[in-house]
Design a protein around this motif. Structure first.
Motif, PDB file in Angstrom:
ATOM      1  N   PRO A  84       0.793  -1.222   0.000  1.00  0.00           N
ATOM      2  CA  PRO A  84       0.000   0.000   0.000  1.00  0.00           C
ATOM      3  C   PRO A  84       0.832   1.282   0.000  1.00  0.00           C
ATOM      4  O   PRO A  84       0.283   2.377  -0.107  1.00  0.00           O
ATOM      5  N   ASN A  85       2.152   1.143   0.124  1.00  0.00           N
ATOM      6  CA  ASN A  85       3.035   2.303   0.147  1.00  0.00           C
ATOM      7  C   ASN A  85       4.437   1.812  -0.188  1.00  0.00           C
ATOM      8  O   ASN A  85       4.827   0.725   0.237  1.00  0.00           O
ATOM      9  N   ARG A  86       5.195   2.598  -0.941  1.00  0.00           N
ATOM     10  CA  ARG A  86       6.509   2.135  -1.388  1.00  0.00           C
ATOM     11  C   ARG A  86       7.470   1.901  -0.222  1.00  0.00           C
ATOM     12  O   ARG A  86       8.478   1.211  -0.359  1.00  0.00           O
ATOM     13  N   HIS A  87       7.173   2.487   0.939  1.00  0.00           N
ATOM     14  CA  HIS A  87       8.042   2.304   2.107  1.00  0.00           C
ATOM     15  C   HIS A  87       7.704   1.041   2.894  1.00  0.00           C
ATOM     16  O   HIS A  87       8.391   0.722   3.869  1.00  0.00           O
ATOM     17  N   ILE A  88       6.659   0.327   2.513  1.00  0.00           N
ATOM     18  CA  ILE A  88       6.216  -0.844   3.268  1.00  0.00           C
ATOM     19  C   ILE A  88       6.670  -2.116   2.572  1.00  0.00           C
ATOM     20  O   ILE A  88       6.379  -2.334   1.398  1.00  0.00           O
ATOM     21  N   PHE A  89       7.377  -2.948   3.309  1.00  0.00           N
ATOM     22  CA  PHE A  89       7.831  -4.247   2.820  1.00  0.00           C
ATOM     23  C   PHE A  89       6.733  -5.253   3.171  1.00  0.00           C
ATOM     24  O   PHE A  89       6.679  -5.757   4.283  1.00  0.00           O
ATOM     25  N   ARG A  90       5.871  -5.517   2.231  1.00  0.00           N
ATOM     26  CA  ARG A  90       4.704  -6.360   2.464  1.00  0.00           C
ATOM     27  C   ARG A  90       5.104  -7.833   2.422  1.00  0.00           C
ATOM     28  O   ARG A  90       5.606  -8.322   1.414  1.00  0.00           O
ATOM     29  N   LEU A  91       4.850  -8.567   3.517  1.00  0.00           N
ATOM     30  CA  LEU A  91       5.240  -9.967   3.643  1.00  0.00           C
ATOM     31  C   LEU A  91       4.010 -10.855   3.735  1.00  0.00           C
ATOM     32  O   LEU A  91       2.992 -10.474   4.316  1.00  0.00           O
ATOM     33  N   SER A  92       4.127 -12.047   3.171  1.00  0.00           N
ATOM     34  CA  SER A  92       3.027 -13.007   3.225  1.00  0.00           C
ATOM     35  C   SER A  92       3.561 -14.388   2.858  1.00  0.00           C
ATOM     36  O   SER A  92       4.611 -14.512   2.218  1.00  0.00           O
ATOM     37  N   ASN A  93       2.821 -15.439   3.282  1.00  0.00           N
ATOM     38  CA  ASN A  93       3.162 -16.776   2.815  1.00  0.00           C
ATOM     39  C   ASN A  93       2.514 -17.079   1.466  1.00  0.00           C
ATOM     40  O   ASN A  93       2.675 -18.161   0.920  1.00  0.00           O
ATOM     41  N   ASP A  94       1.786 -16.099   0.923  1.00  0.00           N
ATOM     42  CA  ASP A  94       1.175 -16.186  -0.407  1.00  0.00           C
ATOM     43  C   ASP A  94       1.879 -15.175  -1.300  1.00  0.00           C
ATOM     44  O   ASP A  94       1.764 -13.962  -1.103  1.00  0.00           O
ATOM     45  N   ARG A  95       2.600 -15.637  -2.303  1.00  0.00           N
ATOM     46  CA  ARG A  95       3.409 -14.740  -3.130  1.00  0.00           C
ATOM     47  C   ARG A  95       2.578 -13.741  -3.907  1.00  0.00           C
ATOM     48  O   ARG A  95       3.090 -12.711  -4.328  1.00  0.00           O
ATOM     49  N   THR A  96       1.303 -14.045  -4.140  1.00  0.00           N
ATOM     50  CA  THR A  96       0.463 -13.086  -4.855  1.00  0.00           C
ATOM     51  C   THR A  96       0.063 -11.921  -3.956  1.00  0.00           C
ATOM     52  O   THR A  96      -0.402 -10.897  -4.442  1.00  0.00           O
ATOM     53  N   VAL A  97       0.242 -12.072  -2.664  1.00  0.00           N
ATOM     54  CA  VAL A  97      -0.163 -11.049  -1.692  1.00  0.00           C
ATOM     55  C   VAL A  97       1.037 -10.281  -1.146  1.00  0.00           C
ATOM     56  O   VAL A  97       0.960  -9.082  -0.878  1.00  0.00           O
ATOM     57  N   GLY A  98       2.167 -10.964  -0.969  1.00  0.00           N
ATOM     58  CA  GLY A  98       3.356 -10.311  -0.417  1.00  0.00           C
ATOM     59  C   GLY A  98       4.578 -11.185  -0.609  1.00  0.00           C
ATOM     60  O   GLY A  98       4.500 -12.328  -1.085  1.00  0.00           O
ATOM     61  N   THR A  99       5.737 -10.674  -0.248  1.00  0.00           N
ATOM     62  CA  THR A  99       7.000 -11.394  -0.346  1.00  0.00           C
ATOM     63  C   THR A  99       7.065 -12.459   0.740  1.00  0.00           C
ATOM     64  O   THR A  99       6.684 -12.200   1.884  1.00  0.00           O
ATOM     65  N   ASN A 100       7.539 -13.644   0.409  1.00  0.00           N
ATOM     66  CA  ASN A 100       7.656 -14.686   1.431  1.00  0.00           C
ATOM     67  C   ASN A 100       9.090 -15.190   1.540  1.00  0.00           C
ATOM     68  O   ASN A 100       9.969 -14.796   0.788  1.00  0.00           O
ATOM     69  N   GLY A 101       9.317 -16.045   2.553  1.00  0.00           N
ATOM     70  CA  GLY A 101      10.649 -16.599   2.768  1.00  0.00           C
ATOM     71  C   GLY A 101      11.653 -15.578   3.255  1.00  0.00           C
ATOM     72  O   GLY A 101      12.848 -15.682   2.991  1.00  0.00           O
ATOM     73  N   VAL A 102      11.182 -14.589   4.026  1.00  0.00           N
ATOM     74  CA  VAL A 102      12.057 -13.492   4.468  1.00  0.00           C
ATOM     75  C   VAL A 102      12.473 -13.696   5.927  1.00  0.00           C
ATOM     76  O   VAL A 102      11.645 -13.988   6.791  1.00  0.00           O
TER      77      VAL A 102
END
Length: 260
Positions: free
Chosen positions: A139-157
């Motif tokens: 929702p903002n370029r400063h937010i590192f969006r994480l998720s276990n669903d790659r379509t929703v956010g970055t995972n494996g972090v």
């Protein structure tokens, strides 16, 4: 800093637009009875909340309570309204973040990207330092969006113990987490009080670790393994186990400082 969704403190799985509330006891049950770290003398290595700061915040309608084994919980602040708490309140909370390890800001609801950035910029240098990729759903370029669903956010972090920002010379003063959804059966994220971790080392290891320097495997930037916390002035461990390419030891011979 942790920005909490609602009075339930946790969310169960659901759609991105309509998450399902899940009572806190289901998520937090496995942490019941976790002991606070103690010194060999038996005293706690994580100081209690300062009564003066608790009273100051209460005068402004802000309630801070102690979490165990570390951290604190704050109510009475609504980041959706956008107004800054008084400067003396921000200072008191920042002190408690440094002493207790983190603060959970409860009852926030789901914040917009701009609201999360606003809350994050209340601390430290009051600027965003974003070095990550931007997921399309962020929702903002400063937010590192994480998720276990790659379509929703970055995972494996961040699967290892780590401090964020080890690959840059000027590391982050604060990191904020807005927990919108959590796993149904509890997550696997843990926090460690790095001042207490250092104090639990035997004296010979403390002396040795204070001579060590970690080298980031991506950038080559070096950081001391033990540093003085800029707010609490407490000796604290600083490591990124997933991005450490080498560890150097500082030695002294004939008044010369050497690395090996």
């Amino acid at each position: 800093m942790v920005l909490d969704y609602s009075k339930w403190d946790n969310l169960d799985s659901g759609s991105d637009d309509e998450p399902k509330l899940q009572p806190k006891k289901k998520i937090a049950a496995k942490y019941v009875g976790v002991p606070a770290p103690v010194a060999p003398t038996g005293e706690s290595l994580i100081p209690s909340l300062d009564p003066g700061r608790v009273a100051l915040l209460a005068k402004h309608g802000i309630l801070i309570t102690q979490l165990e084994p570390m951290g604190a919980r704050v109510t009475g602040i609504d980041f959706k309204k956008g107004g800054e708490p008084p400067a003396e309140c921000l200072e008191a909370m920042q002190q408690e973040m440094a002493v207790r390890g983190f603060i959970v800001f409860a009852d926030q609801g789901v914040l917009s990207g701009d609201e999360q950035v606003f809350a994050s910029k209340l601390w430290g240098g009051r600027k965003m330092h974003s070095t990550h990729g931007v997921h399309p759903k962020s929702p903002n370029r400063h937010i590192f969006r994480l998720s276990n669903d790659r379509t929703v956010g970055t995972n494996g972090v961040g699967p290892q113990w780590h401090n964020d920002g080890s690959f840059v010379e000027g590391t982050f003063s604060h990191v904020g987490y807005h927990i919108v959804r959590v796993p149904e059966n509890g997550g696997d994220t843990h926090f460690c009080h790095q001042g207490a971790a250092f104090d639990m080392l035997p004296p010979d290891k403390q002396e040795w670790w204070q001579r060590l320097v970690s080298v980031n495997s991506s950038s080559g930037v070096c950081h001391p393994v033990v540093h003085k916390h800029p707010i609490s002035d407490r000796s604290s461990v600083w490591l990124h186990l997933g991005m450490t390419g080498a560890v150097l030891e500082v030695t002294y011979k004939d008044d010369e400082r050497r690395l090996r």
